[in-house]
Design a protein around this motif. Structure first.
Motif, PDB file in Angstrom:
ATOM      1  N   VAL B 251       5.297 -13.297   0.667  1.00 48.84           N
ATOM      2  CA  VAL B 251       4.309 -12.774  -0.219  1.00 48.84           C
ATOM      3  C   VAL B 251       4.730 -13.698  -1.656  1.00 48.84           C
ATOM      4  N   ALA B 252       6.070 -13.586  -1.814  1.00 50.34           N
ATOM      5  CA  ALA B 252       6.490 -14.337  -3.143  1.00 50.34           C
ATOM      6  C   ALA B 252       6.036 -15.753  -3.315  1.00 50.34           C
ATOM      7  N   VAL B 253       6.200 -16.358  -1.867  1.00 50.45           N
ATOM      8  CA  VAL B 253       5.752 -17.957  -2.069  1.00 50.45           C
ATOM      9  C   VAL B 253       4.366 -17.965  -2.356  1.00 50.45           C
ATOM     10  N   GLU B 254       3.674 -17.034  -1.710  1.00 54.96           N
ATOM     11  CA  GLU B 254       2.075 -17.019  -2.019  1.00 54.96           C
ATOM     12  C   GLU B 254       1.927 -16.863  -3.541  1.00 54.96           C
ATOM     13  N   ALA B 330      -0.345  -8.655  -7.469  1.00 59.72           N
ATOM     14  CA  ALA B 330       0.868  -8.041  -6.659  1.00 59.72           C
ATOM     15  C   ALA B 330       1.765  -9.222  -6.088  1.00 59.72           C
ATOM     16  N   LYS B 331       1.061 -10.278  -5.503  1.00 59.61           N
ATOM     17  CA  LYS B 331       1.757 -11.463  -5.083  1.00 59.61           C
ATOM     18  C   LYS B 331       2.594 -12.057  -6.261  1.00 59.61           C
ATOM     19  N   ILE B 332       1.674 -12.221  -7.369  1.00 56.42           N
ATOM     20  CA  ILE B 332       2.412 -12.617  -8.410  1.00 56.42           C
ATOM     21  C   ILE B 332       3.515 -12.108  -8.924  1.00 56.42           C
ATOM     22  N   ALA B 333       3.539 -10.720  -8.985  1.00 55.40           N
ATOM     23  CA  ALA B 333       4.425  -9.945  -9.273  1.00 55.40           C
ATOM     24  C   ALA B 333       5.746 -10.044  -8.424  1.00 55.40           C
ATOM     25  N   GLU B 334       5.369 -10.107  -7.252  1.00 59.31           N
ATOM     26  CA  GLU B 334       6.348 -10.180  -6.110  1.00 59.31           C
ATOM     27  C   GLU B 334       7.354 -11.696  -6.495  1.00 59.31           C
ATOM     28  N   TYR B 335       6.639 -12.536  -6.850  1.00 59.78           N
ATOM     29  CA  TYR B 335       7.345 -13.774  -7.179  1.00 59.78           C
ATOM     30  C   TYR B 335       8.143 -13.604  -8.393  1.00 59.78           C
TER      31      TYR B 335
END
Lengths: 617, 354
Positions: B251-254, B330-335
């Motif tokens: 997810v973080a990579v995305e 949410a994905k950007i946040a994960e990153y």
């Protein structure tokens, strides 16, 4: 049916009378009504601010609206409540105190009032058109130059119009006091309230032009794309702060010195003693006014002016404490050895001494530049200037209302209600503001829409808000008292307080020409002197003769209305060409009225000797 | 100087000071418990006039009270006419001269401290941090170190750190009450002062000059760590390469790809960069607070990315980027929540945020 018509007619007649009046007593009342209305409005805004801050991260009002509230509260209270109420008191009392039949320029006096009123209305119309000013009452550039919408435009035009009125008022009082004192009323026999009126008129004369210039520059930056305060185009935003405070600091003394005058009258009257150290009091007043122009940059210690400028302004500011201290001790010694009556007027005056001393004490603290790095722009400063302006000016105004109400409205305010109002307001005031000293030092900057949870600021803010409710209750009781005394109380006797000064020597109610014969003044506290050494009446300085009176005129109202309309034109010409109709129409109206005034001779009229004698019988 | 100031304190103040300190507000926010050179100097000059002026207030109160008790109108002498005293030269001289003396006692140390604090002789040999005030966030550029941060500024304990401040828009004011007094951040000139922190800790900073709707939400933190920890932090920050950062989830990579896709880096740099339109995000995951004031959680971050206006009204990010749905946010946040280049975090500063 017929009586209803008569009622309406008489209402219209009274309205027309007030719209056209040039009588200083009626203009004084108009100032009180106008200033009182804006005082209630500013108070309402204060309560909304305090409700927003009753608990951390409150969402009672939005951030944008909160900024409008604080801006309007400050601007309204300073320019449209405190100043006009004081000008009203001066109008109502000063000519009587110096033994004059009116001010020097009655027409200009009326014009000054209408300009103030229309300026205040203009500012508050912004609530209805979508955006009130939101850059703080100090309107620091570039926040004010970049504030979107028309809010700050209303601030600029509203203050510009009313400022012109204030300047006229100041000049008028100066000429009146220089030229129209009764025979024998030398400068050093003038009551302190007239002295302070004189001194603050000088302050108005020199301080307001700085504001006018600043407002013009701001207006050009906002409306005509100039760049006086725009750094990117070679301007300088700090210049606004200098211009504003060169006006703003003397403004503080314009407010507080008349209050000092009021207290001096009240302490002397109700102690049945001559004011202790009268000469020192006069010179302390002049010295405070003079030094008041030398200290403006103490509002700017954190701007980065460097240690030399900061030190000079810090020391100069501290110097003001000396004449202020002289005044405090002279008042205490006026009480000492007297025969003191404590009534509502006196309660407000006595409460002023410790409250204002705390304000003066924190004044020295904020003048200490190194410590001010912590105080500046925090609730400590909020607490400090409310102690000075509420504890000094508002207490003074309320004391003056109780003291001069019989003179102005021919009624004595109810004592019991007066005491209720006092205690509610007094307790509320200290509850609200004392704790704010600590809030500031505990890390709460001013103009904060919310404060965060868990920062130790909750309790202090809660107490402060409760205090604000008490103050509100006090104001409501006072207001009720005003109506109650009007409808339930009988007419006041002449000289109800066993007064010392000339205003208590005139008949009650005051005739429209004030003095049938100008009085001869034989010393300080002229009336008291006659009570002690004469027959209690002032000897006339002239035989009964014709009295020259000015005619009423609707022109001051129309001129002000013209500028008011033109103001909207200036504000909206940036977004709509139709606004030019208002701009040119309003300016045209004002200029035509001024032309009429200039070309049409108006010599006034005379009250003949016969009429005066008939009235006496 | 120090000597007689010290004596005054010992004689008059210990009781008062401890009283004040017992209710002095939140640690590392209040100005009443100073832990830095500037704040300590200010505190000295808060106490001195308070004591002197309290003494004056006391005299006024006593005189007023006695006068009211003694000279209030009494039964049987309602008509008493007091002596009409004109004045008294001796008394008037006394209450002119004594205040002047008291003011000199306050004015002399004021001027001395004023010049002492303005002394910038050590600036060239010290750590210099360029500060930019923006509506409504703070940018910090460590001069000569190629490090930029936002919102949290790390400094070593016991060293003078110079802050050279300029605003990019309206006037702000840089205030860390426990460490030093405030200084305005103007758009036209660089203002300089230094902070010398005595103790490690995370200190609250606030904007103290009215700057718009989110003025009250423009908090920042000063993270004071030991010199070794600071050196370590500098090295870690310098060695950080956004391209090679290891991400621990798909997810973080995305999220990283989306960060590129939405062109976030037009405003937000990750790694050393002159871009400072928006806050630099290099050590985003180590921040004490989200946007200076909010809890540092992923949910809050998603909320921010979707609509920052709800958290900071009037901020410059709102509307400046394409709409992002919650899923992408949410994905950007994960990153972003994985951007933690250094082992040295707020926990090293005496236990973290209080």
């Amino acid at each position: 049916m017929s009586s209803a018509t008569a009622q309406r007619n008489s209402f219209a007649a009274v309205l027309w009378d007030y719209l056209t009046t040039v009588d200083h007593k009626k203009i004084g009342k108009l100032y009180l009504y106008g200033g009182g209305f804006f005082f209630l409005l500013g108070g309402l805004e204060a309560v909304i601010i305090r409700i927003q801050l009753i608990k951390p991260e409150n969402d009672f009002i939005s951030a944008g609206l909160y900024n409008e509230m604080i801006t309007m509260h400050g601007t309204t209270m300073i320019f449209f409540a405190a100043m006009p109420i004081l000008l009203g008191l001066m109008n109502a009392v000063m000519p009587l105190q110096i033994g004059a039949r009116d001010v020097a320029f009655p027409f200009v006096n009326a014009l000054g009032f209408w300009l103030f009123l229309f300026g205040g209305i203009m500012l508050n119309v912004s609530w209805l058109t979508g955006a009130a000013p939101d850059a703080g009452w100090t309107a620091y550039a570039p926040l004010s130059t970049t504030s979107p919408g028309h809010g700050v435009d209303y601030y600029v035009l509203g203050l510009q119009i009313s400022g012109a009125g204030t300047l006229m008022g100041g000049i008028n009082f100066l000429v009146t006091i220089v030229n129209m004192r009764a025979p024998g009323m030398t400068y050093m026999r003038m009551p302190l309230f007239s002295w302070t009126t004189f001194v603050i008129s000088v302050l108005i004369l020199f301080a307001f032009p700085a504001l006018t210039v600043g407002l013009f520059l701001l207006m050009f930056d906002r409306m005509f794309d100039s760049a006086f305060f725009d750094v990117a185009l070679g301007g300088n935003s700090i210049i606004w702060q200098h211009l504003f405070w060169i006006f703003g600091h003397p403004e503080v003394y314009i407010l507080i010195l008349p209050a000092f005058g009021i207290f001096s009258e009240i302490f002397a009257t109700f102690s049945k003693k001559r004011l202790f150290g009268y000469t020192a009091m006069v010179f302390a007043t002049i010295l405070i006014a003079f030094l008041g122009f030398m200290v403006w940059a103490h509002h700017m210690f954190t701007v980065g002016m460097g240690p030399v400028a900061n030190s000079i302004f810090a020391v100069a500011t501290m110097a003001i404490a000396v004449p202020t201290g002289i005044k405090i001790f002279n008042w205490l010694l006026t009480l000492w050895g007297g025969n003191i009556t404590i009534n509502s007027a006196m309660l407000w005056s006595l409460a002023f001494i410790p409250s204002f001393t705390i304000g003066g004490m924190t004044g020295i603290m904020v003048a200490t530049s190194v410590a001010d790095y912590q105080y500046h722009d925090t609730y400590f400063v909020i607490a400090h200037f409310h102690y000075v302006i509420v504890g000094g000016v508002v207490f003074g105004i309320l004391a003056a209302c109780h003291y001069w109400w019989p003179l102005m409205f021919n009624r004595i305010l109810n004592e019991k209600l007066g005491k209720w109002a006092f205690w509610l307001f007094f307790i509320g005031f200290h509850l609200t503001f004392f704790i704010q000293h600590f809030l500031g030092l505990m890390g709460m900057p001013r103009r904060y829409w919310v404060f965060l949870e868990d920062q130790g600021l909750d309790l202090g803010n809660f107490i402060s808000t409760i205090g604000a409710f008490f103050m509100t209750a006090g104001v409501i009781v006072f207001l009720y008292n005003a109506f109650y005394s009007w409808f339930k109380q009988g007419p006041a006797p002449q000289d109800p307080w066993d007064g010392r000064t000339l205003e208590w020597a005139v008949e009650s109610p005051t005739p429209y020409y004030n003095f049938k014969q100008l009085p001869l003044v034989r010393g300080l506290d002229a009336l008291w002197l006659e009570k002690m050494e004469g027959n209690g009446k002032l000897a006339p300085a002239e035989p009964v003769g014709d009295i020259h009176m000015p005619n009423g005129s609707i022109l001051p109202f129309l001129i002000s209305l013209g500028f008011f309309i033109a103001g909207f034109g200036f504000i909206y010409q940036t977004t709509s060409d139709l606004a030019y109709i208002l701009l040119y129409g309003g300016m045209g109206m004002a200029l035509v009225c001024m032309l009429i005034r200039s070309l049409k001779d108006d010599h006034g009229y005379h009250i003949t000797k016969e009429e005066l004698e008939k009235e006496a019988r | 100087m120090k000597g007689w100031m010290g004596k005054i304190k010992v004689l008059f103040l210990m009781g008062l000071v401890s009283l004040v300190l017992s209710a002095c507000g939140k640690e590392n926010l209040t100005a009443l418990d100073p832990k830095g050179y500037g704040a300590e100097k200010s505190f000295d000059l808060i106490i001195l006039p308070t004591v002197i002026m309290s003494f004056v207030l006391l005299i006024v109160m006593v005189l007023l009270t006695v006068a009211l008790i003694k000279f209030r109108k009494k039964k049987g002498r309602e008509d008493f006419i007091p002596k009409q005293v004109e004045g008294n030269h001796t008394l008037e001289t006394v209450w002119t001269v004594i205040p002047i003396l008291l003011l000199i006692i306050i004015a002399v140390p004021t001027v001395m401290y004023e010049f002492n604090l303005a002394d910038e002789a050590d600036a060239a040999d010290s750590l210099n941090v360029e500060v930019t005030g923006n509506q409504y966030w703070w940018h910090f550029n460590y001069e000569g170190l190629d490090i930029q941060t936002s919102q949290d500024v790390y400094i070593p304990v016991g060293e003078k750190v110079y802050f050279n401040m300029l605003s990019s828009d309206v006037i702000h004011s840089f205030w860390v009450p426990t460490l030093a007094g405030k200084l305005d951040v103007n758009p036209e000139n660089v203002n300089t002062f230094y902070i010398e922190a005595y103790e490690e800790g995370v200190y609250w900073g606030k904007c103290a000059e009215f700057c718009g709707p989110s003025h009250s939400l423009m908090d920042f933190k000063v993270v004071v760590v030991s010199q070794e920890e600071f050196d370590q932090w500098v090295a870690d920050m310098q060695n950080f390469d956004p391209e090679t950062v290891e991400l621990d989830s798909e997810v973080a990579v995305e999220g990283r790809e989306l960060f590129d896709q939405y062109n976030c880096m037009a405003c937000h740099a990750i790694g050393s960069s002159p871009v400072a339109v928006g806050p630099n995000l290099t050590n985003f995951a180590d921040r004490t607070k989200l946007a200076g004031v909010e809890e540092m959680t992923k949910d809050k971050l998603v909320e921010w990315i979707v609509n920052p206006e709800l958290i900071k009204p009037g901020n410059k990010m709102t509307g400046a980027y394409p709409k992002i749905n919650e899923e992408d946010a949410a994905k950007i946040a994960e990153y972003l929540m994985q951007l933690s280049p250094s082992e040295i975090t707020i926990e090293n500063a005496d236990g973290g945020l209080k």
